[in-house]
Write an enzyme that holds these catalytic residues in place. Structure first.
Site, PDB file in Angstrom:
ATOM      1  N   HIS A 157       0.853  -1.195   0.000  1.00 12.32           N
ATOM      2  CA  HIS A 157       0.000   0.000   0.000  1.00 12.32           C
ATOM      3  C   HIS A 157       0.883   1.238   0.000  1.00 12.32           C
ATOM      4  O   HIS A 157       0.640   2.179  -0.745  1.00 12.32           O
ATOM      5  CB  HIS A 157      -0.921  -0.027   1.209  1.00 12.32           C
ATOM      6  N   GLU A 213       2.415  -0.731   8.197  1.00 17.40           N
ATOM      7  CA  GLU A 213       2.396  -1.785   7.181  1.00 17.40           C
ATOM      8  C   GLU A 213       3.615  -2.686   7.305  1.00 17.40           C
ATOM      9  O   GLU A 213       3.516  -3.919   7.158  1.00 17.40           O
ATOM     10  CB  GLU A 213       2.326  -1.169   5.780  1.00 17.40           C
ATOM     11  N   LYS A 257       3.213   3.408  -5.950  1.00 16.84           N
ATOM     12  CA  LYS A 257       2.657   4.758  -5.772  1.00 16.84           C
ATOM     13  C   LYS A 257       3.748   5.822  -5.894  1.00 16.84           C
ATOM     14  O   LYS A 257       3.448   6.991  -6.165  1.00 16.84           O
ATOM     15  CB  LYS A 257       1.970   4.883  -4.410  1.00 16.84           C
ATOM     16  N   HIS A 297      -1.267   8.007  -5.829  1.00 15.67           N
ATOM     17  CA  HIS A 297      -2.296   7.243  -5.122  1.00 15.67           C
ATOM     18  C   HIS A 297      -3.632   7.479  -5.811  1.00 15.67           C
ATOM     19  O   HIS A 297      -4.191   8.571  -5.743  1.00 15.67           O
ATOM     20  CB  HIS A 297      -2.349   7.708  -3.664  1.00 15.67           C
ATOM     21  N   PHE A 342      -8.747   4.423   4.806  1.00 14.00           N
ATOM     22  CA  PHE A 342      -9.422   5.176   5.855  1.00 14.00           C
ATOM     23  C   PHE A 342     -10.704   4.425   6.231  1.00 14.00           C
ATOM     24  O   PHE A 342     -11.372   3.844   5.369  1.00 14.00           O
ATOM     25  CB  PHE A 342      -9.780   6.577   5.360  1.00 14.00           C
TER      26      PHE A 342
END
Length: 403
Positions: A294, A305, A326, A331, A391
């Site tokens: 991520h 993470e 990313k 993102h 989120f």
């Protein structure tokens, strides 16, 4: 097993999966600067896509089709063509599963501005910005009359959509799934909202391209991106029967909720999602050689993470190579999981690992075996994962195996 027979993208690195992957392997950044029209606006790092809407929609249609739906239609259509699946299945047995984090941001913002300035809001504002519009437009364009479902799970949206599509394939609910995501919110109001959260990278003039530095000691946030990515999923048996090329197998998926905090991630929740995905795939951690993380380049996000990965892999963590793409494409929010799934599939298929760009000084507190070099090869790579942590505490992990 669930086979991936088609890939379609509209990405910051272009609209062809192979060309996109080649650019990523070279470590090329698609991130540039964006300055909104707010008073005292500060530049933001963003990754936009070059897209000709007129090639896909008539001027009359475009009056009520937001950019988020335009990108979705293009990527899904390309995925279907890549799979050679047009006309192969009856429409009622084709499902559309779309992740979209924020809906039609451009139409919503334009509607508000128009209303404030002249008291008139465009009459098609609501159908343009509703979050399920991309799924509806994809279904209409591709004549899919099975389920057309939308998942709005913030940054995990399209990973969840792909997992739910795979469940439908495995359960026999549909014969083919068009699964992925789209987001297009590079508009002043949304960019400003992300800036005030202090999650976006800050950079010196002219340095936007290298501003996203996942897992680096000097990381300071992510770059917003836009785009769409879709996969065509079928059962392995059906794919073989029609002689379809299989890019990879979707072997497992796992989902969980931290249930602790709206914006602060939790390693226990992420660990659960990873463990669930590996268990469904019947793989041990040591069997998986690559993780497209991520990796948002936020201080706490990368740290948490890393803790989750090390907790799952344990003594085998040095066998896992990790990168966050990313760093180069930004993102994509609700579309992030789908784009990163496509990249992970291509990494497996090509036995190559895209780099964790801009990381001159890896954070020892993260302690991961990052892919820092360009052109990295992985000849023995058989399985890979990609993670999406959102989120709201929602976590989604996909496990792919070489076809």
């Amino acid at each position: 097993m669930v086979a991936v027979t088609g890939i379609g993208v509209v990405s910051p690195h272009g609209d062809h999966p192979d060309a996109m992957f080649a650019a990523l392997m070279r470590g090329e950044s698609a991130i540039g600067e964006f300055i909104g029209d707010f008073p005292n606006a500060k530049p933001a790092a963003v990754a936009s896509v070059a897209f000709d809407a007129g090639a896909w929609f008539t001027p009359l249609q475009l009056a009520g089709v937001d950019r988020v739906s335009q990108l979705a239609v293009a990527a899904a259509t390309r995925a279907l063509a890549d799979a050679g699946a047009a006309g192969v299945y009856e429409p009622a047995r084709v499902g559309v599963y779309v992740g979209c984090g924020m809906g039609g941001g451009a139409s919503l913002e334009a509607g508000y501005i128009s209303g404030l300035r002249n008291g008139r809001v465009p009459p098609l504002t609501v159908p343009a910005f509703m979050p399920n519009a991309p799924a509806a437009h994809v279904a209409m364009r591709l004549h899919a009359t099975g389920p057309a479902l939308t998942y709005a799970v913030a940054c995990a949206s399209s990973a969840v959509a792909i997992a739910e599509a795979a469940k439908a394939i495995r359960g026999g609910e549909v014969d083919m799934a068009i699964a992925g995501g789209s987001d297009a919110v590079l508009v002043p109001g949304v960019v400003k909202a992300w800036q005030v959260m202090q999650t976006l990278s800050v950079f010196a003039p002219g340095a936007a391209a290298s501003s996203c530095r996942p897992f680096a000691t000097d990381r300071g946030g992510f770059a917003l991106g836009e785009g769409a990515a879709f996969l065509i999923l079928e059962s392995t048996e059906r794919a073989r029967a029609r002689g379809a090329r299989r890019h990879a197998e979707l072997a497992g998926w796992g989902m969980s909720c931290d249930a602790t905090h709206l914006t602060k991630p939790d390693a226990a929740g992420q660990r659960a999602a990873i463990g669930n995905a590996l268990a469904l795939a019947n793989l041990a951690p040591r069997d998986v050689g690559y993780c497209n993380a991520h990796g948002t380049a936020t201080r706490i996000g990368d740290q948490v993470e890393s803790e989750a990965l090390k907790a799952v892999w344990g003594a085998d963590i040095d066998r896992l190579r990790v990168s966050s793409t990313k760093s180069m494409h930004g993102h994509l929010l609700g579309a992030a999981g789908a784009l990163e799934a496509a990249i992970t599939i291509l990494a497996l298929r090509e036995s190559q690992l895209p780099p964790n760009a801009n990381c001159a000084s890896p954070d020892p507190a993260c302690g991961l075996d990052l892919v820092l070099e360009t052109g990295a090869v992985a000849p023995g790579l058989d399985a890979a994962i990609t993670s999406s942590f959102a989120f709201g505490g929602s976590n989604a992990v996909l496990v792919f195996r070489r076809a």
